[in-house]
Design a protein around this motif. Structure first.
Motif, PDB file in Angstrom:
ATOM      1  N   LEU A   4      -5.938 -13.862  15.692  1.00 18.93           N
ATOM      2  CA  LEU A   4      -5.805 -15.230  15.174  1.00 18.93           C
ATOM      3  C   LEU A   4      -5.729 -15.229  13.645  1.00 18.93           C
ATOM      4  CD1 LEU A   4      -8.489 -16.923  17.474  1.00 18.93           C
ATOM      5  CD2 LEU A   4      -6.019 -17.121  17.711  1.00 18.93           C
ATOM      6  N   LEU A   6      -7.825 -27.180  17.105  1.00 21.20           N
ATOM      7  CA  LEU A   6      -8.230 -26.889  18.489  1.00 21.20           C
ATOM      8  C   LEU A   6      -9.754 -26.807  18.507  1.00 21.20           C
ATOM      9  CD1 LEU A   6      -7.761 -25.903  21.427  1.00 21.20           C
ATOM     10  CD2 LEU A   6      -7.447 -23.594  20.502  1.00 21.20           C
ATOM     11  N   ASN A  30      -4.725 -14.331  25.373  1.00 21.48           N
ATOM     12  CA  ASN A  30      -3.998 -15.552  24.978  1.00 21.48           C
ATOM     13  C   ASN A  30      -3.954 -15.805  23.466  1.00 21.48           C
ATOM     14  OD1 ASN A  30      -6.673 -16.210  24.679  1.00 21.48           O
ATOM     15  ND2 ASN A  30      -6.627 -18.087  25.889  1.00 21.48           N
ATOM     16  N   ILE A  35     -10.875 -17.676  24.185  1.00 23.65           N
ATOM     17  CA  ILE A  35      -9.699 -17.136  23.490  1.00 23.65           C
ATOM     18  C   ILE A  35      -9.933 -15.634  23.354  1.00 23.65           C
ATOM     19  CG2 ILE A  35      -8.244 -17.264  21.431  1.00 23.65           C
ATOM     20  CD1 ILE A  35      -9.264 -20.171  21.088  1.00 23.65           C
ATOM     21  N   LEU A  82      -4.963 -24.963  25.562  1.00 28.24           N
ATOM     22  CA  LEU A  82      -5.397 -24.195  24.384  1.00 28.24           C
ATOM     23  C   LEU A  82      -4.187 -23.723  23.578  1.00 28.24           C
ATOM     24  CD1 LEU A  82      -8.104 -21.884  26.044  1.00 28.24           C
ATOM     25  CD2 LEU A  82      -8.513 -23.926  24.685  1.00 28.24           C
ATOM     26  N   GLU A  83      -3.045 -23.614  24.273  1.00 32.11           N
ATOM     27  CA  GLU A  83      -1.850 -23.047  23.627  1.00 32.11           C
ATOM     28  C   GLU A  83      -0.918 -24.109  23.061  1.00 32.11           C
ATOM     29  OE1 GLU A  83      -0.189 -20.446  26.593  1.00 32.11           O
ATOM     30  OE2 GLU A  83      -2.174 -19.580  26.985  1.00 32.11           O
ATOM     31  N   ILE A  93      -1.812 -18.883  20.756  1.00 27.85           N
ATOM     32  CA  ILE A  93      -2.505 -20.053  20.177  1.00 27.85           C
ATOM     33  C   ILE A  93      -1.691 -20.556  18.984  1.00 27.85           C
ATOM     34  CG2 ILE A  93      -4.648 -20.879  19.074  1.00 27.85           C
ATOM     35  CD1 ILE A  93      -5.053 -20.072  22.031  1.00 27.85           C
ATOM     36  N   ILE A  97      -9.178 -23.679  14.188  1.00 36.02           N
ATOM     37  CA  ILE A  97      -9.989 -23.683  15.417  1.00 36.02           C
ATOM     38  C   ILE A  97     -11.428 -23.983  15.021  1.00 36.02           C
ATOM     39  CG2 ILE A  97     -10.769 -22.409  17.450  1.00 36.02           C
ATOM     40  CD1 ILE A  97      -8.282 -20.673  17.243  1.00 36.02           C
TER      41      ILE A  97
END
Ligand code: NAD
Length: 474
Positions: free
Chosen positions: A344, A306, A319, A315, A299-300, A323, A328
């Protein structure tokens, strides 16, 4: 956390998204309340046979909004379910249907069982008993409430539901439309299996086609050549990855699955990976790829897109700041927590929300319902006629140009649409139209700060208009 608490949290977060979007509209408070609340919940218990013994199980069917009928939504078999979870999922179905202009209200159902604990015959009895409960209370029917598969259920359960409904309503000519997600021989539709992954691809492709939006996040327009990572190679993730790479020309560089995650900068061959996993039971150790330290690591990875397509809450604040994707695409339901979303967005990541992006499944379910009501396979009437018409045009082209087309050239052009073609075309049109409606709201309404809120505003506006025009009876 208990299933009940999780259900409460889930419902609270759906309501939070609603409240945020409602504040960006000018609708009357009472009308917004009517849109937000769940109209009816049927909660019941019934005895079932399990092996030599008996057990009492809980079942629910929630009909969130009757602004359009029938209402629609899946049935899940899970020990982790609860009444609030069922209501939250029914609520999301109302918004999802409105966003993609599927003319249904939202619903959801559940039975609190682990289907793996049951023999097939006992599971059939449970499904038929549940269906009978719905029939008794008028919570199922092609014009009333149309279930579909969800966790723990599939075409087999849908066939049992249809058969039970038919047994009670043999005089109803449209009875088969009481449930969708059936197998094709049972009245299902071609294209349903891949619908959610394909819808994800159409949605992402449309998002990537807007040059000015892409410029803002430092990307060129178009999907071709973009790198992407997918989490979950199940039904949704597999087809999303397949269409993004095969049709869109994007490059799959990372995969996260239950057993771990992998990275391959020069591209992962999806079909080879699937075959490798089938053979070895794992994606780890795939030729040319690097095994990453944990299943969340992929995911990173640095990538353009993504696609979380596994499960919710992937997410989180833990985390989010690691990212590195530019976009996304929420293929799964609820993969980003509300707090993570703020992080995000601070990082400038574009989020394409689940309530829009994974609506391909319900869209094609709507096509299945239409097929059941019309009692004819899409394409059956027109396919050969269309082919003949193209043939006649090509004959004229040949006589005017003096060049004879090859058999392959003729076959490419002179082809009538079959059911799959029409389903794909209807789904693509749906996803493109819906994306542009949401994008326009995001651009025009200065109280709307992201695509998720724009999607909710779009849904609220449509449901509100419907209620306003219908009036109140009596
Ligand atoms: P699925 O069970 O077919 O696939 C899920 C995949 O995720 C499996 O391969 C599983 O091994 C993998 N997985 C599980 N835990 C994981 C983890 N911790 N890390 C990485 N991978 C993990 O389910 P699906 O039908 O593909 O659904 C996936 C998501 O899409 C769910 O959130 C579902 O609610 C949502 N969704 C599905 C549909 C549909 O039509 N199937 C429609 C709308 C939304």
């Amino acid at each position: 956390m208990s299933a009940e608490q999780e259900g409460q949290n889930f419902l609270a977060s759906v309501d939070r998204y609603f409240e945020k979007a409602a504040a960006a509209t000018d609708h009357h408070e009472g009308l917004l309340e009517q849109i937000k609340i769940c109209n009816s919940v049927y909660s019941f218990r019934f005895p079932i046979r399990q092996g030599d013994g008996y057990k009492v199980v809980k079942g629910w069917r929630a009909e969130h909004s009757h602004h359009k009928l029938p209402v629609k939504g899946g049935i899940r078999y899970s020990m982790e379910t609860s009444e609030d979870e069922v209501i939250a999922l029914a609520t999301l179905m109302t918004y999802k249907c409105a966003i993609v202009d599927v003319p249904f209200g939202g619903a959801k159902g559940a039975i609190k069982i682990n289907p793996k604990d049951f023999e097939k015959d006992d599971l059939e009895s449970v499904t038929r008993r549940y269906t009978t409960e719905l029939i008794r209370k008028n919570f199922i029917g092609p014009a009333i409430d149309v279930p579909a598969p969800d966790y723990g259920t599939g075409p087999r359960e849908m066939a049992w539901i249809a058969d039970t409904y038919l047994a009670f309503h043999s005089e109803q000519i449209d009875a088969l439309g009481c449930v969708t997600g059936k197998s094709v021989p049972q009245g299902g539709i071609r294209g349903r299996t891949e619908a959610t992954g394909l819808g994800t691809y159409f949605g992402l492709k449309e998002a990537c086609s807007h040059e000015d939006d892409m410029k803002k996040i430092g990307l060129e327009s178009g999907m071709e050549g973009k790198t992407f990572v997918v989490q979950g190679l199940g039904n949704v993730g597999y087809y999303a990855a397949k269409f993004c790479s095969e049709e869109g020309g994007a490059k799959l560089i990372g995969v996260a699955e239950y057993e771990g995650s992998i990275h391959k900068e020069d591209g992962i061959d999806l079909e080879k990976l699937i075959a490798f996993r089938k053979e070895t039971g794992s994606i780890m150790g795939f030729e040319g790829a690097t095994d990453l330290p944990s299943r969340e690591s992929a995911l990173e990875l640095e990538c353009d897109i993504l696609i979380p397509a596994a499960l919710e809450n992937q997410i989180t604040v833990k985390n989010a700041d690691r990212i590195r994707a530019k976009i996304i695409g929420e293929s799964a339901n609820g993969p980003i927590t509300a707090n993570a979303e703020a992080i995000l967005e601070e990082k400038g990541i574009m989020i394409i929300p689940d309530v829009y992006l994974n609506a391909g499944g319900v869209t094609v379910s709507y096509f299945e319902w239409l097929k059941n009501l019309s009692h004819v396979r899409f394409g059956r009437m027109g396919k050969r006629f269309e082919q003949g018409a193209y043939d006649r045009i090509l004959n004229i082209v040949e006589s005017q140009t003096g060049r004879t087309l090859t058999k392959e050239e003729r076959q490419t052009v002179a082809r009538g649409a079959d059911e799959t073609d029409l389903v794909y075309s209807g789904l693509e049109e749906t996803m493109i139209t819906a994306y542009n409606q949401i994008r326009e709201i995001r651009k025009q309404n200065d109280r709307v700060d992201n695509l998720r809120t724009a999607a909710f505003v779009n849904a609220i506006d449509k449901v509100a208009l419907c209620y306003l025009e219908l009036g109140i009876f009596p």
